[in-house]
Structures are given as structure tokens and as C-alpha cells.
Design a protein around this motif. Structure first.
Motif, mmCIF file in Angstrom:
data_model
loop_
_atom_site.group_PDB
_atom_site.id
_atom_site.type_symbol
_atom_site.label_atom_id
_atom_site.label_comp_id
_atom_site.label_asym_id
_atom_site.label_seq_id
_atom_site.Cartn_x
_atom_site.Cartn_y
_atom_site.Cartn_z
ATOM 1 N N THR A 1 -5.184 8.992 2.391
ATOM 2 C CA THR A 1 -4.921 8.721 3.662
ATOM 3 C C THR A 1 -3.468 9.257 3.810
ATOM 4 O O THR A 1 -3.803 10.674 4.286
ATOM 5 C CB THR A 1 -4.279 7.490 4.750
ATOM 6 O OG1 THR A 1 -5.607 6.674 4.451
ATOM 7 C CG2 THR A 1 -4.105 7.800 6.061
ATOM 8 N N HIS A 2 -2.336 9.038 3.038
ATOM 9 C CA HIS A 2 -1.562 9.876 2.624
ATOM 10 C C HIS A 2 -1.755 11.658 2.077
ATOM 11 O O HIS A 2 -1.258 13.024 2.718
ATOM 12 C CB HIS A 2 -0.464 9.919 1.530
ATOM 13 C CG HIS A 2 -0.092 8.231 2.297
ATOM 14 N ND1 HIS A 2 -0.206 7.343 2.355
ATOM 15 C CD2 HIS A 2 1.354 8.121 3.463
ATOM 16 C CE1 HIS A 2 0.944 6.262 2.763
ATOM 17 N NE2 HIS A 2 1.102 7.048 3.509
ATOM 18 N N ASP A 3 -2.954 11.423 1.060
ATOM 19 C CA ASP A 3 -2.932 12.865 0.542
ATOM 20 C C ASP A 3 -3.649 13.735 1.330
ATOM 21 O O ASP A 3 -3.199 15.070 1.974
ATOM 22 C CB ASP A 3 -4.077 13.545 -0.533
ATOM 23 C CG ASP A 3 -3.940 11.364 -1.445
ATOM 24 O OD1 ASP A 3 -2.487 12.173 -1.957
ATOM 25 O OD2 ASP A 3 -4.424 11.341 -2.129
ATOM 26 N N LEU A 4 -5.146 13.624 2.206
ATOM 27 C CA LEU A 4 -5.034 13.792 3.430
ATOM 28 C C LEU A 4 -4.364 14.333 4.735
ATOM 29 O O LEU A 4 -4.259 15.938 4.917
ATOM 30 C CB LEU A 4 -6.067 12.761 4.176
ATOM 31 C CG LEU A 4 -6.504 13.216 5.725
ATOM 32 C CD1 LEU A 4 -7.844 14.590 5.382
ATOM 33 C CD2 LEU A 4 -7.516 12.563 5.993
ATOM 34 N N LEU A 5 -3.201 13.111 5.122
ATOM 35 C CA LEU A 5 -2.283 13.590 5.688
ATOM 36 C C LEU A 5 -1.703 15.223 4.797
ATOM 37 O O LEU A 5 -0.581 16.123 6.018
ATOM 38 C CB LEU A 5 -1.749 12.735 6.061
ATOM 39 C CG LEU A 5 0.109 12.893 7.660
ATOM 40 C CD1 LEU A 5 -0.820 13.673 8.253
ATOM 41 C CD2 LEU A 5 0.281 11.946 8.026
ATOM 42 N N ALA B 1 6.023 9.396 0.692
ATOM 43 C CA ALA B 1 5.336 9.434 0.706
ATOM 44 C C ALA B 1 4.388 10.624 0.391
ATOM 45 O O ALA B 1 3.660 11.609 0.091
ATOM 46 C CB ALA B 1 3.409 8.246 0.995
ATOM 47 N N ILE B 2 4.419 11.147 2.203
ATOM 48 C CA ILE B 2 4.065 12.808 1.936
ATOM 49 C C ILE B 2 5.300 13.617 1.380
ATOM 50 O O ILE B 2 4.759 15.071 1.204
ATOM 51 C CB ILE B 2 3.951 12.753 3.154
ATOM 52 C CG1 ILE B 2 2.627 12.081 4.104
ATOM 53 C CG2 ILE B 2 3.670 14.509 4.425
ATOM 54 C CD1 ILE B 2 2.865 11.684 5.694
ATOM 55 N N ALA B 3 6.753 13.227 1.490
ATOM 56 C CA ALA B 3 7.318 14.613 1.593
ATOM 57 C C ALA B 3 7.665 14.220 -0.244
ATOM 58 O O ALA B 3 7.501 15.891 -1.224
ATOM 59 C CB ALA B 3 9.000 13.609 1.263
ATOM 60 N N GLN C 1 1.032 -0.639 -0.068
ATOM 61 C CA GLN C 1 -0.008 -0.160 0.253
ATOM 62 C C GLN C 1 1.201 1.242 0.146
ATOM 63 O O GLN C 1 0.334 2.313 -0.575
ATOM 64 C CB GLN C 1 -1.128 -0.001 1.063
ATOM 65 C CG GLN C 1 -1.839 -1.075 1.160
ATOM 66 C CD GLN C 1 -2.413 -1.088 2.170
ATOM 67 O OE1 GLN C 1 -2.376 -0.247 3.581
ATOM 68 N NE2 GLN C 1 -3.759 -1.612 1.605
ATOM 69 N N GLU C 2 2.039 1.103 0.845
ATOM 70 C CA GLU C 2 3.039 2.487 0.594
ATOM 71 C C GLU C 2 3.212 2.352 -1.028
ATOM 72 O O GLU C 2 3.939 3.460 -0.917
ATOM 73 C CB GLU C 2 3.920 2.171 2.041
ATOM 74 C CG GLU C 2 3.291 2.599 3.339
ATOM 75 C CD GLU C 2 2.165 1.590 3.819
ATOM 76 O OE1 GLU C 2 2.776 -0.131 3.253
ATOM 77 O OE2 GLU C 2 1.316 1.277 4.642
ATOM 78 N N ALA C 3 4.182 1.402 -0.965
ATOM 79 C CA ALA C 3 4.418 1.461 -2.827
ATOM 80 C C ALA C 3 3.769 1.814 -2.700
ATOM 81 O O ALA C 3 3.746 3.019 -4.780
ATOM 82 C CB ALA C 3 4.992 0.096 -2.592
ATOM 83 N N ALA C 4 2.073 1.440 -3.323
ATOM 84 C CA ALA C 4 1.215 2.033 -4.165
ATOM 85 C C ALA C 4 1.422 3.718 -3.856
ATOM 86 O O ALA C 4 1.252 4.096 -5.473
ATOM 87 C CB ALA C 4 -0.032 1.386 -4.398
ATOM 88 N N ALA C 5 0.945 4.181 -2.767
ATOM 89 C CA ALA C 5 1.020 5.383 -2.378
ATOM 90 C C ALA C 5 2.303 6.616 -3.039
ATOM 91 O O ALA C 5 1.648 7.287 -3.245
ATOM 92 C CB ALA C 5 0.764 5.905 -1.122
ATOM 93 N N GLU D 1 -0.221 11.172 -9.942
ATOM 94 C CA GLU D 1 -1.424 11.256 -9.788
ATOM 95 C C GLU D 1 -2.352 11.884 -9.183
ATOM 96 O O GLU D 1 -1.706 11.508 -8.223
ATOM 97 C CB GLU D 1 -1.670 9.796 -9.795
ATOM 98 C CG GLU D 1 -0.959 8.133 -10.971
ATOM 99 C CD GLU D 1 -1.195 7.292 -10.510
ATOM 100 O OE1 GLU D 1 -1.794 6.477 -9.619
ATOM 101 O OE2 GLU D 1 -1.065 6.164 -11.923
ATOM 102 N N VAL D 2 -3.215 11.965 -9.208
ATOM 103 C CA VAL D 2 -4.178 12.589 -9.013
ATOM 104 C C VAL D 2 -5.594 12.068 -7.936
ATOM 105 O O VAL D 2 -6.341 11.454 -9.160
ATOM 106 C CB VAL D 2 -4.854 14.288 -8.896
ATOM 107 C CG1 VAL D 2 -5.661 14.839 -7.689
ATOM 108 C CG2 VAL D 2 -3.272 15.391 -8.904
ATOM 109 N N PRO D 3 -6.128 11.086 -7.089
ATOM 110 C CA PRO D 3 -6.685 10.597 -6.758
ATOM 111 C C PRO D 3 -8.195 11.011 -7.470
ATOM 112 O O PRO D 3 -8.402 12.400 -6.503
ATOM 113 C CB PRO D 3 -7.043 9.371 -5.376
ATOM 114 C CG PRO D 3 -6.117 10.364 -4.526
ATOM 115 C CD PRO D 3 -5.401 11.468 -6.145
#
Length: 164
Positions: free
Chosen positions: A60-64, A108-110, A41-45, A53-55
Motif C-alpha cells: 500500500t505505501h509503495d502504491l501511494l 513510510a511514504i517519506a 503493519q506501519e512499523a513493518a512498512a 527492501e523491495v517487495p
């Protein structure tokens, strides 16, 4: 004072289909990388952030990342801080706070926020590995090979080799 080096995300690699994905972080002005085994899941993020890509709905990572933008309107920092008992440790520096987190989540956040990623030079000296980058010719040849094969090409020629 700890000497820090900048890291660049090379990408996600799969050694074999059975193994977990590997996140490769390369030192900015060098040839060594930190290989970090991460979850699917983290690899996909991370991959979606690398591909811009913009979902349709925030993940979750976009929210954070959106919350951190409110907390730290400037630039925060991700530090891959150590390796303890074979597990990498990381910190998210934001809003004057240091938050303990998994390296994959931090990366993912960075990537979403354009924040720098760093590690202590000592960590790279201890666990960094030389990673050869595939040349463009090799990548193109591999893609051509994949385009030319089918699943039938990988059938077992020796079906009697199965054990009972």
C-alpha cells in the motif's frame, strides 16, 4: 512564521513484546526525539523502507508513493504538526495540497520517496525526549548475548508460583 526543524528516522523500537512499536524521530541538529507509538503493519512498512527492501508486488505505501510521484514529481514534505489529546497529527504536503494523515503512514511514504520530515520547534520543545543511543560496543555485546542463549535458559524455576 512557525519555526520548523528537520527530523531523521532513528528506527523502530519495541519496549516490550506486549507494547506497540515506537517510531523514533530525532531532530537533525540536536539530541531530542519524538517517540510515536504506531501499529505493527506501519512499523513493518517503515522497517522495510529503512532496509531498502523491495517487495515482489507493491504494498500500500509503495502504491501511494508511486501515485504521489506522479502528482508531485518534485520533492514533497511530511510535517508532524501537533499532538492533540496524546495523538500525533501529521500532514503530507504534495502537489500544492496538504493531506491529513497518520504520522506512521507519512513517514513510510517519506522514506520511500526521500522526502524531508519536519516538525514545529514548539512541538519538539513540548514533547521531545532525550534518547540515549546505544554504543556499538553495547549493541555487539547484546547480539553476542542473544547468540549464546536458548529458550531453555528462560524456563520458570518456580512452577508453583502460578495461581489457580
Amino acid at each position: 512564521m512557525v519555526s520548523m526543524i528537520g527530523l531523521v528516522v532513528i528506527g523502530i523500537r519495541l519496549l516490550t513484546p506486549e507494547d506497540p512499536p515506537v517510531l523514533l524521530l530525532k531532530e537533525e541538529d540536536g539530541t531530542r526525539s519524538l517517540p510515536i507509538w504506531i501499529g505493527n503493519q506501519e512499523a513493518a512498512a517503515i522497517a522495510s523502507a529503512l532496509e531498502d527492501e523491495v517487495p515482489a508486488r507493491p504494498m500500500t505505501h509503495d502504491l501511494l508513493a508511486a501515485v504521489l510521484t506522479m502528482v508531485e514529481p518534485g520533492v514533497g514534505l511530511v510535517v508532524i504538526s501537533a499532538m492533540e489529546e496524546g495523538v500525533y497529527q501529521a500532514e503530507l504536503h504534495a502537489g500544492g495540497s496538504i493531506i491529513d494523515a497518520r504520522p506512521s503512514d507519512c513517514v513510510a511514504i517519506a522514506l520511500r520517496l526521500g522526502w524531508p520530515i519536519q516538525c514545529p520547534r514548539e512541538l519538539m520543545d513540548q514533547v521531545g525526549v532525550e534518547v540515549e543511543e546505544a554504543s556499538t560496543d553495547e549493541v555487539e555485546a547484546f547480539r553476542a548475548f542473544l547468540d549464546s542463549v536458548s529458550a531453555d535458559d528462560f524456563e520458570d524455576d518456580n512452577p508453583s508460583s502460578e495461581e489457580d
